[in-house]
Design a protein around this motif. Sequence first.
Motif, short mmCIF file in Angstrom:
data_model
loop_
_atom_site.label_atom_id
_atom_site.label_comp_id
_atom_site.label_asym_id
_atom_site.label_seq_id
_atom_site.Cartn_x
_atom_site.Cartn_y
_atom_site.Cartn_z
N ALA A 53 0.83 -1.20 0.00
CA ALA A 53 0.00 0.00 0.00
C ALA A 53 0.87 1.26 0.00
N VAL A 54 1.94 1.23 0.78
CA VAL A 54 2.86 2.36 0.83
C VAL A 54 3.51 2.58 -0.53
N ASP A 55 3.74 1.50 -1.27
CA ASP A 55 4.31 1.64 -2.62
C ASP A 55 3.44 2.54 -3.49
N SER A 56 2.12 2.45 -3.30
CA SER A 56 1.22 3.31 -4.06
C SER A 56 1.45 4.77 -3.71
N LEU A 57 1.63 5.06 -2.42
CA LEU A 57 1.90 6.43 -1.99
C LEU A 57 3.24 6.91 -2.54
N VAL A 58 4.24 6.05 -2.50
CA VAL A 58 5.55 6.42 -3.02
C VAL A 58 5.46 6.76 -4.51
N ARG A 59 4.75 5.92 -5.26
CA ARG A 59 4.58 6.19 -6.70
C ARG A 59 3.88 7.53 -6.91
N PHE A 60 2.88 7.79 -6.09
CA PHE A 60 2.12 9.04 -6.22
C PHE A 60 3.03 10.24 -5.98
N VAL A 61 3.81 10.19 -4.93
CA VAL A 61 4.69 11.32 -4.59
C VAL A 61 5.74 11.54 -5.66
N LEU A 62 6.27 10.45 -6.21
CA LEU A 62 7.38 10.55 -7.15
C LEU A 62 6.95 10.58 -8.61
N SER A 63 5.63 10.61 -8.85
CA SER A 63 5.15 10.48 -10.23
C SER A 63 5.12 11.79 -11.00
N GLY A 64 5.61 12.83 -10.45
CA GLY A 64 5.59 14.10 -11.17
C GLY A 64 5.25 15.22 -10.22
N GLY A 65 4.73 16.28 -10.76
CA GLY A 65 4.48 17.46 -9.95
C GLY A 65 5.54 18.50 -10.22
N LYS A 66 5.17 19.74 -10.01
CA LYS A 66 6.04 20.85 -10.36
C LYS A 66 7.02 21.22 -9.24
N ARG A 67 6.81 20.64 -8.05
CA ARG A 67 7.67 20.93 -6.88
C ARG A 67 7.71 22.42 -6.59
N ILE A 68 6.55 23.06 -6.72
CA ILE A 68 6.45 24.50 -6.53
C ILE A 68 6.77 24.91 -5.10
N ARG A 69 6.26 24.15 -4.15
CA ARG A 69 6.41 24.56 -2.74
C ARG A 69 7.86 24.54 -2.28
N PRO A 70 8.61 23.45 -2.50
CA PRO A 70 10.02 23.51 -2.14
C PRO A 70 10.80 24.56 -2.92
N THR A 71 10.39 24.81 -4.15
CA THR A 71 11.09 25.81 -4.96
C THR A 71 10.93 27.20 -4.37
N PHE A 72 9.71 27.56 -3.98
CA PHE A 72 9.52 28.86 -3.35
C PHE A 72 10.24 28.93 -2.01
N ALA A 73 10.22 27.83 -1.24
CA ALA A 73 10.93 27.83 0.04
C ALA A 73 12.43 28.01 -0.15
N TRP A 74 12.98 27.34 -1.15
CA TRP A 74 14.43 27.42 -1.42
C TRP A 74 14.82 28.85 -1.77
N TRP A 75 14.05 29.47 -2.68
CA TRP A 75 14.42 30.82 -3.08
C TRP A 75 14.09 31.84 -1.99
N GLY A 76 13.09 31.53 -1.15
CA GLY A 76 12.87 32.38 0.02
C GLY A 76 14.06 32.34 0.95
N TRP A 77 14.63 31.16 1.14
CA TRP A 77 15.84 31.00 1.96
C TRP A 77 17.01 31.73 1.33
N ARG A 78 17.19 31.52 0.03
CA ARG A 78 18.31 32.18 -0.66
C ARG A 78 18.16 33.71 -0.59
N GLY A 79 16.94 34.21 -0.78
CA GLY A 79 16.71 35.64 -0.78
C GLY A 79 16.94 36.28 0.58
N ALA A 80 16.85 35.46 1.64
CA ALA A 80 17.10 35.96 3.00
C ALA A 80 18.55 35.74 3.42
N GLY A 81 19.39 35.34 2.48
CA GLY A 81 20.81 35.19 2.79
C GLY A 81 21.30 33.76 2.88
#
Length: 374
Positions: A53-81
């Motif tokens: 069952a967990v394999d289904s969740l893993v496939r779902f998480v890794l099956s794509g997506g734009k990764r917008i949230r970590p991207t904004f967090a990363w550049w928010g961190w970079r922008g703050a130094g």
Amino acid sequence: MVHPSPPANVLPSPAPEPEGAAELRAEVEQALEDYLLRRREDAAAIGPVFAEAVDSLVRFVLSGGKRIRPTFAWWGWRGAGGDPADAQAPAVLRAISALELIQASALVHDDLMDASATRRGRPTVHVEFAGLHADAAWSGPPARFGAAAAILLGDLALTWADDMYQDSGLDAETLRRCRDPWRGMRTEVLGGQYLDVLTQATGDASPGAALRIDRFKTAAYTVERPLHLGAALAGAPERLVAAYRRFGADIGVAFQLRDDLLGVYGDPEVTGKPAGDDLREGKRTLLVALALERAGEGPARAAITGALGDPDLDPAAVERLRDLFTDLGAVQAVEQRIAALTGAALDALTAADIAEPAATALQELAVRATRRHR
């Protein structure tokens, strides 16, 4: 016939991705894969069927997506130094990658509540497990089993998000600084989701209700709080946090308004979801609210209210609603709101003291988020 998304005809191509965007996505996905494979071992210790069952969740998480949230967090961190060459950077990457597990939880539960059949061109989790039940001829209703599996796996994703974040390697002081954005984000997305189902139940089709849902269900955990988290990771001053949150709230709502248009006018081959699903689910989006407001009490309003929430709405009926929304000026009004929100967000960004290359990267991300075609 499927209409192209309106912005494809009137807007320029999206801005280029910030430098290193593809590499950042790859690093986030690697962090997620490493973490999920370790946690699968915990699931296997409970039993092989749970590991499957967990394999289904893993496939779902890794099956794509734009990764917008970590991207904004990363550049928010970079922008703050924040410095990617710093020894703390790998821990920051693991911490912001956990945002994708919050996203996975929200999507799995959202698909169940909306009775959506597909996500990213594949069966949704509840549909997948209902099919597993039916194929095996197990006892009880397949749909009920599928719903139970989706609830549990969505809860597991949310639990593991917190585990991954807490175990990222951040020091105790940094975790303390980040407590407010992390806690606030998780509460806000659930509160926004409740507002969404409540408005569908009550029939509240006011523009104010639609925008409040957009603010908390999407904007807060998509852009505003990830930026807040990035700022807190770097120990940013309150002035920068406030600027990030103004920018993030406006861009996050604009992002959702674009999503609303794509839900009606987008090409399923590109979006991965059937066109018109939001209409079948009875979503009281700003597009619908503005169309009803402009329709008055005549036949146009009756046509919209009669179709909204009809699970059997066929492609021809969806096409008629598309034309009606356009004729009423609702599509143009939503586009104007997206443009106004984007302009206000960029003004907030320009006025803030943000380190380069993050200032430029955030501007480019804002344009990409609001002019996307999927």
